[in-house]
Scaffold this motif. Structure first.
Motif, PDB file in Angstrom:
ATOM      1  N   ASN B 181       0.899  -1.223   0.231  1.00  0.00           N
ATOM      2  CA  ASN B 181       0.117   0.038  -0.060  1.00  0.00           C
ATOM      3  C   ASN B 181       0.952   1.375   0.020  1.00  0.00           C
ATOM      4  O   ASN B 181       0.772   2.307  -0.705  1.00  0.00           O
ATOM      5  CB  ASN B 181      -0.856   0.015   1.446  1.00  0.00           C
ATOM      6  N   ARG B 451      -7.107   5.430   0.849  1.00  0.00           N
ATOM      7  CA  ARG B 451      -7.318   4.401   0.306  1.00  0.00           C
ATOM      8  C   ARG B 451      -8.628   3.517   1.162  1.00  0.00           C
ATOM      9  O   ARG B 451      -8.778   2.562   1.528  1.00  0.00           O
ATOM     10  CB  ARG B 451      -6.136   3.234   0.513  1.00  0.00           C
ATOM     11  N   LYS B 453     -11.669   3.531   0.579  1.00  0.00           N
ATOM     12  CA  LYS B 453     -12.683   2.816  -0.115  1.00  0.00           C
ATOM     13  C   LYS B 453     -12.080   1.094  -0.056  1.00  0.00           C
ATOM     14  O   LYS B 453     -12.821   0.170  -0.047  1.00  0.00           O
ATOM     15  CB  LYS B 453     -12.709   3.308  -1.559  1.00  0.00           C
ATOM     16  N   GLU B 454     -10.635   1.092  -0.249  1.00  0.00           N
ATOM     17  CA  GLU B 454     -10.164  -0.352  -0.547  1.00  0.00           C
ATOM     18  C   GLU B 454     -10.283  -0.834   0.916  1.00  0.00           C
ATOM     19  O   GLU B 454     -10.327  -2.110   0.817  1.00  0.00           O
ATOM     20  CB  GLU B 454      -8.579   0.012  -0.666  1.00  0.00           C
ATOM     21  N   THR B 457     -13.404  -2.236   1.098  1.00  0.00           N
ATOM     22  CA  THR B 457     -13.481  -3.458   0.382  1.00  0.00           C
ATOM     23  C   THR B 457     -13.114  -4.499   1.176  1.00  0.00           C
ATOM     24  O   THR B 457     -13.578  -5.849   1.460  1.00  0.00           O
ATOM     25  CB  THR B 457     -12.780  -3.352  -0.854  1.00  0.00           C
TER      26      THR B 457
END
Lengths: 224, 547
Positions: B181, B451, B453-454, B457
């Protein structure tokens, strides 16, 4: 046969006061084993919200959801995470791949949460990617894949942990005709060969024929 | 022949790694200590203890690896640049330390050197030479040793290398999500690191300036390390003029509990250098005993080997003062109507707005009228076990004298000289601390939000709150570690520049300052990762996508 997923009197409200909107309004639905249910509706009809509630990604404002016999509303955070990682697969319209991970890592990451060693995970991820014709893309990153390839990786990721049910939200919306056919065939195959239940939300009438059953939703309510 | 080769290998090993490398490392470290890292001190007992522990554990790791290599591998590690000196290993060793990393002997050796650096109190060795050696080792192993091993052991070595990390004992059985990341967007990562390092620089530099200035005020008092300062009645700091009869030294030495005593002349005057005048403290000390003299010498004339060797027309003066006036050894300076030769430079002898100049007390007796019969101050060192309060009371039985402990005298002097400067600097420290900490927090927080949103997920796929917190924490800690390393390096450079180029200012970075900065950074890591994790835990994954 006991339903794999049941939703009873589901309501989901967004906003407050004057801006209060019921995206899903008193919907009851069930999905049996080994069936592909198409949730058909125009844009803004509430299908994504309903799918998210059934897939344990969104808490309903009222009503309750049962997945594989478990009452989702009564589960605390950890068992709910376990339910998602063990029993539910999700394919998103926007793929939602993790940009920093390669194709096989995106697939295997779901298996790594319980602390499983990477070696066997990698072998299985590569095997699944090879099965859908992405053997040459295992080390590629999402930015290096086409939209169709991304969705296929997302599809394999959703199947990786052998879930009981798979939810697919407009999985073909961003794809060309060939890739749409590939993805839909994969979903059909998953139901027929892997004994999986699939709920597919779409607005595309052409997809209707791939399903075993069609549910129509309009303005947050089931109409057929 | 085999025995000869083994003996030759052992000799090369001992000479190279037992003598040449440690000697060169310490020499280079000491050089850095005296130049770039002159403001940094490693003299805390905890660092000594840490150093001993590292030396012992590094040595044990090295010895255990060597033993295993010889016994199980049936050979030696003396293969330099792919040239086999001693008979090389016949069998791949993959257990014991070799199951933790592929080059445990190198790691053990570097840990041992790091420990030695801490034990001898050399920040240069510990912070710069050992990391540089680590880099060299890495390049050497990658370019020379590993290809040779792969050639010798083939697929077995390749499989071993896939399983076991090279140097750092990091687990290889997980997807390195945190690292990926961070490095997934190199530009963003560099920007983050720059932001973090500047924040660390801001905090540590402000503290360095404050501490440097604070200790600068009392540098002479602190370093002469006299336990009790004796002045004439009514004088209680190093600024006011004092005159104490010479006999006081003998009187004080006769007091029970006093080990030794010595008189000094400390006079604030103007020093003329190349027709320019500078304010200086001239300290005339007893060159025979060295008491009250400078404590750290830089360059000196060839005949000057220490503070005892000062001749009648010679002075030792502060290196910064000399640098500012482009003075070199052997140049002449004037004060008290006399001209003196610069015999050497002293270190850590700069105070606020002035510097120290040292000369032989006997010279002072000759050139300043009245100084033959008195001193300005008498310094006393008490015996081990003697009670300080009792000694002070006994000295003050002479009603013409005022006796103060070192800490009292230093506090009074600091109170007088630092009354304007220190509160201003303290304000700067608080501001720097707040701004730096907030910058660290915001930098880490925004990098997480990018990040978000990730992470939603991951949550949708079943990641628990603990897993997500661990992931965010690892990312933030890695960033902070790299940012702090770069920030401290920048801070050292800035301190070096200040100490060398900015007259009247001293910056001092010590282990305490580094620890304070790191603690502030860690607090921000906990906050900046805790807040988004808390949000992630509260939000449904679907809502996290929409954030």
């Amino acid at each position: 046969m006991r339903p794999v997923v049941e939703g009873h009197n589901l309501v989901r409200v967004f906003g407050r006061g004057d801006k209060r909107v019921a995206a899903v309004d008193d919907v009851s639905v069930h999905v049996d084993g080994d069936e592909l249910v198409i949730l058909m509706g125009p844009s803004g009809s509430g299908k994504t919200t309903l799918l998210a509630m059934l897939g344990c990604l969104l808490r309903p404002s009222s009503g309750h959801v049962r997945v594989l016999g478990k009452d989702v509303g009564s589960l605390s955070s950890r068992p709910l995470s376990r339910l998602r990682s063990e029993s539910i697969g999700f394919v998103f319209q926007g793929f939602n791949l993790l940009s920093a991970l390669s194709a096989w890592e995106n697939v295997a990451v779901v298996g790594s949460f319980p602390g499983v060693r990477l070696g066997p995970l990698r072998s299985r991820a590569v095997e699944l990617l090879e099965e859908i014709g992405l053997g040459h893309r295992v080390e590629h990153y999402p930015a290096e894949l086409s939209a169709g390839e991304k969705q296929r990786v997302a599809f394999v990721r959703a199947l990786f942990h052998r879930p009981g049910i798979l939810f697919a939200d407009e999985p073909t919306a961003n794809l060309d005709t060939d890739n749409r056919r590939i993805i839909l065939n994969l979903l059909r195959q998953a139901v027929d060969e892997r004994n999986l239940s699939v709920v597919l939300a779409t607005h595309d009438e052409r997809i209707e024929r791939f399903g075993d059953r069609v549910l129509r939703i309009e303005d947050g309510r089931l109409v057929a | 022949m085999r025995v000869l080769r083994i003996a030759l290998g052992a000799c090369i090993d001992l000479a190279l790694f037992g003598l040449v490398v440690p000697w060169a490392a310490i020499k280079a470290g000491r050089l850095l200590d005296g130049t770039l890292l002159s403001g940094l001190r490693f003299d805390h007992p905890a660092l000594d203890a840490c150093g001993f522990a590292l030396t012992a554990s590094g040595g044990a790791w090295l010895a255990a690896s060597w033993f295993l290599l010889v016994r199980q591998g049936r050979g030696h590690a003396t293969e330099l640049f792919c040239v086999e000196v001693a008979p090389v290993t016949e069998q791949l060793v993959a257990r014991g330390p070799f199951a933790v990393h592929r080059h445990p002997m190198c790691v053990g050796y570097l840990v041992l050197l790091l420990g030695i650096g801490l034990v001898i109190g050399s920040p240069g060795t510990a912070l710069m030479v050992v990391p540089a050696l680590l880099l060299l080792t890495y390049v050497y192993l990658r370019v020379f040793e590993e290809p040779c091993l792969e050639k010798r052991f083939g697929a077995a070595y390749r499989h071993y290398a896939e399983r076991v990390p090279m140097l750092l004992p990091l687990r290889r059985d997980r997807i390195p999500m945190a690292r990926r990341n961070l490095l997934g967007d190199p530009v963003r990562f560099v920007v983050n690191i720059v932001g973090l390092s500047l924040a660390v620089l801001l905090i540590s530099f402000q503290i360095s300036i404050y501490k440097g200035t604070r200790s600068q005020i009392t540098t002479y008092i602190d370093h002469t390390a006299a336990d009790v300062w004796i002045m004439q009645k009514g004088v209680d700091d190093f600024i006011a003029t004092s005159s104490v009869p010479r006999e006081t030294v003998r009187e004080v030495e006769r007091i029970q509990g006093v080990g030794k005593a010595s008189g000094i002349h400390a006079v604030y005057t103007l020093l003329e250098i190349n027709k320019e005048k500078s304010r200086v403290y001239v300290v005339a000390y007893d060159a025979r005993s060295g008491r009250g003299g400078p404590w750290k010498l830089g360059d000196t004339l060839p005949r000057i080997h220490g503070i005892h060797d000062l001749e009648a027309d010679q002075v030792l003066l502060d290196r910064n003062l000399a640098g500012r006036h482009h003075l070199e050894l052997g140049d002449r300076v004037s004060f008290f109507g006399r001209s003196f030769t610069v015999a050497g430079f002293t270190l850590e002898t700069m105070s606020i707005g002035s510097q120290y100049v040292f000369l032989n007390r006997e010279v002072m007796d000759r050139i300043v009228p009245g100084s033959r019969h008195s001193f300005t101050h008498v310094l006393a060192w008490i015996e081990k076990g003697a009670d300080m309060g009792t000694v002070v009371r006994r000295i003050e039985e002479n009603r013409a004298l005022n006796a103060l402990t070192r800490s009292e005298f230093a506090a009074n002097t600091r109170g007088f000289l630092g009354v304007f400067m220190l509160p201003l600097l303290a304000g700067g420290v608080i501001m720097g601390f707040l701004v730096g900490s907030v910058t660290i927090g915001i930098t880490l927080y925004t990098s997480i939000l990018e990040r978000f949103k990730e992470y939603g997920t991951l949550k949708a796929m079943g990641a628990t709150g603990l897993y997500l917190y661990g992931l965010l924490l690892r990312q933030s800690l890695i960033s902070l570690l790299i940012g702090a390393f770069a920030g401290f390096a920048l801070s050292l450079l800035a301190n070096h520049f200040i100490n060398l180029r900015v007259p009247g200012m001293t910056a001092e970075l010590d282990a305490g300052t580094a620890a304070q900065t790191v603690i502030a950074g860690l607090a921000m890591v906990v906050l900046s990762t805790g807040l988004p994790t808390w949000r992630l835990i509260r939000l449904d994954p679907m809502e996290a996508f929409r954030t």
